[in-house]
Scaffold this motif. Structure first.
Motif, PDB file in Angstrom:
ATOM      1  N   MET A 127     -29.442  63.062  66.661  1.00 44.40           N
ATOM      2  CA  MET A 127     -29.505  62.785  65.223  1.00 44.40           C
ATOM      3  C   MET A 127     -28.155  62.279  64.717  1.00 44.40           C
ATOM      4  O   MET A 127     -27.131  62.906  64.952  1.00 44.40           O
ATOM      5  N   ALA A 128     -28.177  61.159  64.053  1.00 46.72           N
ATOM      6  CA  ALA A 128     -26.928  60.585  63.530  1.00 46.72           C
ATOM      7  C   ALA A 128     -26.520  61.274  62.223  1.00 46.72           C
ATOM      8  O   ALA A 128     -27.369  61.675  61.429  1.00 46.72           O
ATOM      9  N   GLU A 129     -25.238  61.422  62.053  1.00 47.18           N
ATOM     10  CA  GLU A 129     -24.727  61.901  60.764  1.00 47.18           C
ATOM     11  C   GLU A 129     -24.827  60.739  59.770  1.00 47.18           C
ATOM     12  O   GLU A 129     -24.715  59.573  60.155  1.00 47.18           O
ATOM     13  N   PHE A 130     -25.038  61.063  58.511  1.00 47.92           N
ATOM     14  CA  PHE A 130     -25.213  60.025  57.480  1.00 47.92           C
ATOM     15  C   PHE A 130     -24.264  60.338  56.345  1.00 47.92           C
ATOM     16  O   PHE A 130     -24.363  61.392  55.715  1.00 47.92           O
ATOM     17  N   ILE A 131     -23.268  59.488  56.122  1.00 43.74           N
ATOM     18  CA  ILE A 131     -22.333  59.784  55.027  1.00 43.74           C
ATOM     19  C   ILE A 131     -22.192  58.586  54.084  1.00 43.74           C
ATOM     20  O   ILE A 131     -22.244  57.441  54.502  1.00 43.74           O
ATOM     21  N   ARG A 132     -22.030  58.937  52.826  1.00 46.13           N
ATOM     22  CA  ARG A 132     -21.867  57.929  51.782  1.00 46.13           C
ATOM     23  C   ARG A 132     -20.381  57.702  51.558  1.00 46.13           C
ATOM     24  O   ARG A 132     -19.632  58.661  51.344  1.00 46.13           O
ATOM     25  N   ILE A 133     -19.944  56.467  51.634  1.00 44.77           N
ATOM     26  CA  ILE A 133     -18.541  56.123  51.327  1.00 44.77           C
ATOM     27  C   ILE A 133     -18.562  54.991  50.315  1.00 44.77           C
ATOM     28  O   ILE A 133     -19.301  54.010  50.481  1.00 44.77           O
ATOM     29  N   TYR A 134     -17.761  55.128  49.279  1.00 48.70           N
ATOM     30  CA  TYR A 134     -17.763  54.111  48.225  1.00 48.70           C
ATOM     31  C   TYR A 134     -16.729  53.035  48.523  1.00 48.70           C
ATOM     32  O   TYR A 134     -15.570  53.322  48.814  1.00 48.70           O
ATOM     33  N   LYS A 135     -17.183  51.791  48.422  1.00 47.78           N
ATOM     34  CA  LYS A 135     -16.343  50.633  48.755  1.00 47.78           C
ATOM     35  C   LYS A 135     -15.135  50.521  47.828  1.00 47.78           C
ATOM     36  O   LYS A 135     -14.051  50.126  48.231  1.00 47.78           O
ATOM     37  N   GLU A 136     -15.353  50.862  46.551  1.00 47.13           N
ATOM     38  CA  GLU A 136     -14.286  50.675  45.560  1.00 47.13           C
ATOM     39  C   GLU A 136     -13.071  51.559  45.856  1.00 47.13           C
ATOM     40  O   GLU A 136     -11.954  51.173  45.641  1.00 47.13           O
ATOM     41  N   ASN A 137     -13.335  52.768  46.338  1.00 47.62           N
ATOM     42  CA  ASN A 137     -12.220  53.687  46.578  1.00 47.62           C
ATOM     43  C   ASN A 137     -12.610  54.639  47.705  1.00 47.62           C
ATOM     44  O   ASN A 137     -12.942  55.795  47.450  1.00 47.62           O
ATOM     45  N   PRO A 138     -12.558  54.182  48.956  1.00 52.46           N
ATOM     46  CA  PRO A 138     -13.034  55.021  50.057  1.00 52.46           C
ATOM     47  C   PRO A 138     -12.291  56.359  50.128  1.00 52.46           C
ATOM     48  O   PRO A 138     -11.065  56.389  50.056  1.00 52.46           O
ATOM     49  N   ASN A 139     -13.051  57.440  50.248  1.00 55.72           N
ATOM     50  CA  ASN A 139     -12.476  58.777  50.328  1.00 55.72           C
ATOM     51  C   ASN A 139     -11.768  58.955  51.681  1.00 55.72           C
ATOM     52  O   ASN A 139     -12.411  58.865  52.727  1.00 55.72           O
ATOM     53  N   PRO A 140     -10.447  59.222  51.665  1.00 56.57           N
ATOM     54  CA  PRO A 140      -9.701  59.342  52.932  1.00 56.57           C
ATOM     55  C   PRO A 140     -10.282  60.409  53.868  1.00 56.57           C
ATOM     56  O   PRO A 140     -10.241  60.254  55.092  1.00 56.57           O
ATOM     57  N   LYS A 141     -10.824  61.500  53.301  1.00 56.64           N
ATOM     58  CA  LYS A 141     -11.420  62.556  54.143  1.00 56.64           C
ATOM     59  C   LYS A 141     -12.616  62.021  54.924  1.00 56.64           C
ATOM     60  O   LYS A 141     -12.798  62.318  56.096  1.00 56.64           O
ATOM     61  N   GLU A 142     -13.446  61.230  54.230  1.00 52.94           N
ATOM     62  CA  GLU A 142     -14.631  60.670  54.886  1.00 52.94           C
ATOM     63  C   GLU A 142     -14.227  59.640  55.949  1.00 52.94           C
ATOM     64  O   GLU A 142     -14.799  59.586  57.032  1.00 52.94           O
ATOM     65  N   ILE A 198     -31.763  51.765  57.878  1.00 53.66           N
ATOM     66  CA  ILE A 198     -30.930  51.617  59.089  1.00 53.66           C
ATOM     67  C   ILE A 198     -30.890  52.960  59.829  1.00 53.66           C
ATOM     68  O   ILE A 198     -31.052  53.027  61.047  1.00 53.66           O
ATOM     69  N   LEU A 199     -30.694  54.046  59.064  1.00 52.67           N
ATOM     70  CA  LEU A 199     -30.645  55.384  59.664  1.00 52.67           C
ATOM     71  C   LEU A 199     -31.952  55.688  60.406  1.00 52.67           C
ATOM     72  O   LEU A 199     -31.931  56.183  61.528  1.00 52.67           O
ATOM     73  N   GLU A 200     -33.086  55.378  59.786  1.00 54.46           N
ATOM     74  CA  GLU A 200     -34.395  55.622  60.422  1.00 54.46           C
ATOM     75  C   GLU A 200     -34.475  54.942  61.781  1.00 54.46           C
ATOM     76  O   GLU A 200     -34.935  55.510  62.759  1.00 54.46           O
ATOM     77  N   LYS A 201     -34.024  53.690  61.822  1.00 56.15           N
ATOM     78  CA  LYS A 201     -34.155  52.896  63.051  1.00 56.15           C
ATOM     79  C   LYS A 201     -33.148  53.316  64.125  1.00 56.15           C
ATOM     80  O   LYS A 201     -33.448  53.297  65.308  1.00 56.15           O
ATOM     81  N   TRP A 202     -31.937  53.699  63.711  1.00 53.90           N
ATOM     82  CA  TRP A 202     -30.842  53.922  64.655  1.00 53.90           C
ATOM     83  C   TRP A 202     -30.483  55.391  64.874  1.00 53.90           C
ATOM     84  O   TRP A 202     -29.537  55.695  65.599  1.00 53.90           O
ATOM     85  N   ASP A 203     -31.248  56.282  64.267  1.00 55.30           N
ATOM     86  CA  ASP A 203     -30.929  57.713  64.259  1.00 55.30           C
ATOM     87  C   ASP A 203     -30.599  58.278  65.637  1.00 55.30           C
ATOM     88  O   ASP A 203     -29.689  59.084  65.797  1.00 55.30           O
ATOM     89  N   ASN A 204     -31.356  57.881  66.655  1.00 51.51           N
ATOM     90  CA  ASN A 204     -31.158  58.460  67.988  1.00 51.51           C
ATOM     91  C   ASN A 204     -30.238  57.642  68.881  1.00 51.51           C
ATOM     92  O   ASN A 204     -30.019  57.991  70.032  1.00 51.51           O
ATOM     93  N   LEU A 205     -29.718  56.544  68.340  1.00 50.68           N
ATOM     94  CA  LEU A 205     -28.888  55.659  69.167  1.00 50.68           C
ATOM     95  C   LEU A 205     -27.399  55.757  68.861  1.00 50.68           C
ATOM     96  O   LEU A 205     -26.564  55.430  69.691  1.00 50.68           O
ATOM     97  N   VAL A 206     -27.070  56.170  67.642  1.00 51.34           N
ATOM     98  CA  VAL A 206     -25.657  56.216  67.236  1.00 51.34           C
ATOM     99  C   VAL A 206     -25.294  57.614  66.733  1.00 51.34           C
ATOM    100  O   VAL A 206     -26.156  58.464  66.538  1.00 51.34           O
TER     101      VAL A 206
END
Length: 206
Positions: free
Chosen positions: A1-16, A161-169
């Motif tokens: 199962m792939a991890e799924f995280i939201r990162i905002y383009k305008e100001n990417p969170n350094p922790k993420e 994308i997550l649905e399709k690639w969940d088990n590959l990445v």
């Protein structure tokens, strides 16, 4: 199962971003946004990860035409033979932007690519991709998840994308909707620029 995280383009969170970099350093595969389509990538220095990507794409690693995502042009000399001023001017004008430039490869290319005469270089105009590469300290490889045989929707919507690639990445980054037009590919390894593929990047800059 792939991890799924939201990162905002305008100001990417350094922790993420740091979380992504840790996964890459462990040999993980990620799907991440660029200024064109979403890309599948891994750390360029990790042979096992490179082999996994090649297997997914159904190609031999030595023959794979993966692009290198760089943070800027400063580490170009690590992978590319010395280029003349006119070529450098084109790169400066076009990058960061939706272009892949094919350039003559240097002897210091990572082992699997040693025999390749050329290398594709990208500096996408996307802060998420650039911050990942900056924190990692070296390029990641990129190959688009664009599939000619399918409806293009999944290449733009991170949840599909997550649905399709969940088990590959190992990780899918939700950086908002992507584009469904790939980069313009320009070959600068010969005397005159050659347009290999016309994509999102305008040809008027040349």
């Amino acid at each position: 199962m792939a991890e799924f995280i939201r990162i905002y383009k305008e100001n990417p969170n350094p922790k993420e971003i740091n979380k992504v970099v840790k996964i890459l350093k462990k040999g993980g595969l990620i799907i991440y946004p660029t200024d064109t389509v979403y890309g599948l990538g891994c750390d360029i220095t990790n042979i096992k990860a490179l082999e996994k990507v090649a297997r997914i794409k159904g190609v031999k690693l030595e023959k794979a035409n993966f692009s290198f995502i760089c943070h800027d042009l400063s580490n170009l000399s690590d992978y590319v033979k010395q280029i003349d001023t006119s070529v450098f001017k084109i790169l400066k004008r076009a990058l960061p932007g939706p272009y892949t430039f094919i350039l003559p490869g240097s002897k210091s290319l990572p082992n699997p690519f040693k025999k390749k005469k050329t290398v594709g270089i990208r500096v996408p105009d996307n802060t998420i991709a650039l911050e990942i590469v900056k924190q990692l300290g070296n390029p990641i490889i990129s190959t688009s998840i664009h599939d000619e045989d399918e409806v293009l929707e999944y290449t733009t919507d991170p949840e599909l994308i997550l649905e399709k690639w969940d088990n590959l990445v190992d990780l899918v980054i939700d950086g908002g909707y992507g584009d469904n037009e790939a980069s313009t590919v320009i070959d600068l390894s010969e005397e005159e620029p050659i347009v290999v593929r016309e994509g999102k990047g305008s040809l008027e800059i040349f």
